[in-house]
Design an enzyme around this catalytic site. Structure first.
Site, short mmCIF file in Angstrom:
data_model
loop_
_atom_site.label_atom_id
_atom_site.label_comp_id
_atom_site.label_asym_id
_atom_site.label_seq_id
_atom_site.Cartn_x
_atom_site.Cartn_y
_atom_site.Cartn_z
N LYS A 193 0.98 3.93 -2.82
CA LYS A 193 0.71 5.48 -2.70
C LYS A 193 1.97 6.30 -2.83
CE LYS A 193 -3.68 5.21 -1.83
NZ LYS A 193 -4.72 5.59 -2.47
N TYR B 57 0.86 -1.26 -0.09
CA TYR B 57 0.31 0.31 0.12
C TYR B 57 0.89 1.30 0.00
CZ TYR B 57 -3.76 3.30 1.50
OH TYR B 57 -4.64 4.33 1.62
N1 LIG Z 1 -9.59 5.54 5.23
C1 LIG Z 1 -8.34 6.19 5.55
O1 LIG Z 1 -7.94 6.02 6.70
C2 LIG Z 1 -7.47 6.49 4.42
C3 LIG Z 1 -6.16 7.25 4.60
C4 LIG Z 1 -5.64 7.67 3.57
C5 LIG Z 1 -5.98 7.27 2.16
N2 LIG Z 1 -7.14 6.64 1.76
C6 LIG Z 1 -7.64 6.55 0.29
O2 LIG Z 1 -8.84 6.99 0.33
C7 LIG Z 1 -9.46 6.57 -0.72
C8 LIG Z 1 -11.02 6.16 -0.42
O3 LIG Z 1 -10.77 5.18 0.82
P1 LIG Z 1 -12.00 4.85 1.91
O4 LIG Z 1 -11.35 4.86 3.12
O5 LIG Z 1 -13.15 5.70 1.51
O6 LIG Z 1 -12.17 3.51 1.54
P2 LIG Z 1 -13.41 2.66 0.88
O7 LIG Z 1 -14.67 2.75 1.44
O8 LIG Z 1 -12.90 1.35 0.76
O9 LIG Z 1 -13.27 3.27 -0.74
C9 LIG Z 1 -12.79 2.54 -1.66
C10 LIG Z 1 -13.36 2.77 -3.14
O10 LIG Z 1 -12.75 2.28 -4.09
C11 LIG Z 1 -13.43 1.74 -5.04
N3 LIG Z 1 -12.84 0.62 -6.01
C12 LIG Z 1 -11.91 -0.21 -5.11
N4 LIG Z 1 -11.22 -0.94 -6.35
C13 LIG Z 1 -11.75 -0.47 -7.25
C14 LIG Z 1 -11.69 -0.82 -8.80
N5 LIG Z 1 -10.91 -1.74 -9.22
N6 LIG Z 1 -12.46 -0.09 -9.86
C15 LIG Z 1 -13.14 0.97 -9.42
N7 LIG Z 1 -13.28 1.29 -8.08
C16 LIG Z 1 -12.76 0.39 -6.95
C17 LIG Z 1 -14.43 0.76 -4.17
O11 LIG Z 1 -15.72 0.47 -4.81
P3 LIG Z 1 -15.90 -1.01 -5.34
O12 LIG Z 1 -15.54 -1.95 -4.44
O13 LIG Z 1 -17.40 -0.93 -5.39
O14 LIG Z 1 -15.09 -0.79 -6.60
C18 LIG Z 1 -14.75 1.76 -3.06
O15 LIG Z 1 -15.85 2.67 -3.33
C19 LIG Z 1 -8.65 5.33 -1.18
O16 LIG Z 1 -7.74 5.60 -2.24
C20 LIG Z 1 -7.93 5.12 0.18
O17 LIG Z 1 -6.40 4.35 -0.30
C21 LIG Z 1 -7.85 6.19 2.95
#
Ligand SMILES: NC(=O)c1ccc[n+]([C@@H]2O[C@H](COP(=O)([O-])OP(=O)(O)OC[C@H]3O[C@@H](n4cnc5c(N)ncnc54)[C@H](OP(=O)(O)O)[C@@H]3O)[C@@H](O)[C@H]2O)c1
Length: 252
Positions: A161, A157
């Site tokens: 990133k 990861y």
């Molecule tokens: N939560 C944290 O603490 C955190 C911290 C730093 C960065 N981030 C980043 O923030 C972003 C959003 O994360 P989140 O926390 O909201 O998690 P999340 O709810 O799991 O969101 C990820 C989204 O990406 C979609 N996705 C995954 N694989 C995909 C694919 N192959 N094609 C199209 N869509 C895809 C998923 O939908 P489907 O599965 O339906 O496709 C889901 O809606 C991510 O990039 C994550 O790495 C999160």
């Protein structure tokens, strides 16, 4: 009139978590929002929530691991709406495990979604935006894990990133003179299940972050969304190729 009145905004991963809140907030500011992801049901829930508030939204099922899906996604938006003003490349996934135990397929899966997925989105979004008189704005979603912090178990990861941050900066330099402005939002832990360690509850996470993070808590999704909209708005017109770090002081 608001900052995004009548703008056409794409949010990948807009069916859940941070992407859903970003999509809702853009719609509240007057944008037509296209949410994309692999799951029609969750995308549909976001669209309904936006429409229930009088906003405009559309769901398009697309897997960022497939170039054809991403091409069709951007093609459908430009055909239907005539342009793409803002793209938020938020789709991402997390698979954890120490390097020696990490199956190569997990490593590849993380890169295919988090790095190659963003690359594919950038390719098609830039191709559409560079032909538009007003250009466009792209916000990639990175993470402090990788470019700024290393955490055991998060090699795939973090490496992915870090690549997103490097990709963002390079593409930003390449296209700013063609009217396409590209930046990244780089969050620390946010209030979604992705920031829960294995077996952790939200209460456990709160206790851990109270000790670990200077701010003592997770980022709210509204705080994240505000950062995305700042980078997508004309207020940040001179911000190019940056990581906007949003981490409660973790890297201060
Ligand atoms: N939560 C944290 O603490 C955190 C911290 C730093 C960065 N981030 C980043 O923030 C972003 C959003 O994360 P989140 O926390 O909201 O998690 P999340 O709810 O799991 O969101 C990820 C989204 O990406 C979609 N996705 C995954 N694989 C995909 C694919 N192959 N094609 C199209 N869509 C895809 C998923 O939908 P489907 O599965 O339906 O496709 C889901 O809606 C991510 O990039 C994550 O790495 C999160």
């Amino acid at each position: 009139m608001t900052r995004f009145t009548d703008k056409i905004v794409l949010v990948t991963g807009g069916g859940t978590g941070a992407g859903r809140v970003v999509a809702q907030d853009f719609a509240r500011e007057g944008a037509t929002v296209i949410v994309a992801g692999r799951t029609a049901e969750t995308l549909g829930t976001t669209v309904k929530a936006i429409e229930a508030e009088g906003g405009r939204a559309e769901a398009i099922v697309a897997d960022v691991r497939r170039n054809g899906d991403v091409a069709a996604l951007v093609g459908r938006i430009t055909e239907r709406y005539g342009r793409l003003d803002v793209a938020v490349n938020n789709a991402g996934m997390l698979l954890a495990g120490p390097v020696a135990d990490l199956p190569e397929e997990d490593w590849r899966a993380v890169f295919d979604t988090n790095v190659h997925g963003v690359f594919r989105c950038l390719k098609h979004e830039i191709a559409a935006m560079r032909t538009q008189p007003d250009g466009g704005v792209i916000v990639n979603v990175s993470s402090v894990i990788g470019p700024y912090l290393r955490i055991p178990g998060m090699a795939a990861y973090g490496a992915a990133k870090a690549a997103v941050s490097a990709l963002t900066r390079t593409a930003a330099l390449e296209y700013i003179r063609e009217g396409v402005r590209i930046n990244a939002v780089t969050p620390g832990p946010m209030d979604t299940p992705m920031s829960l360690r294995p077996g952790e509850t939200e209460a456990d996470r709160a206790e851990r972050l109270e000790k670990e993070l200077p701010a003592g808590r997770v980022a709210s999704l509204e705080e994240f969304s505000a950062a995305v909209r700042y980078l997508a708005s004309p207020e940040s017109a001179f911000v190019v190729g940056q990581d906007l770090v949003l981490d409660g002081g973790a890297t201060a």
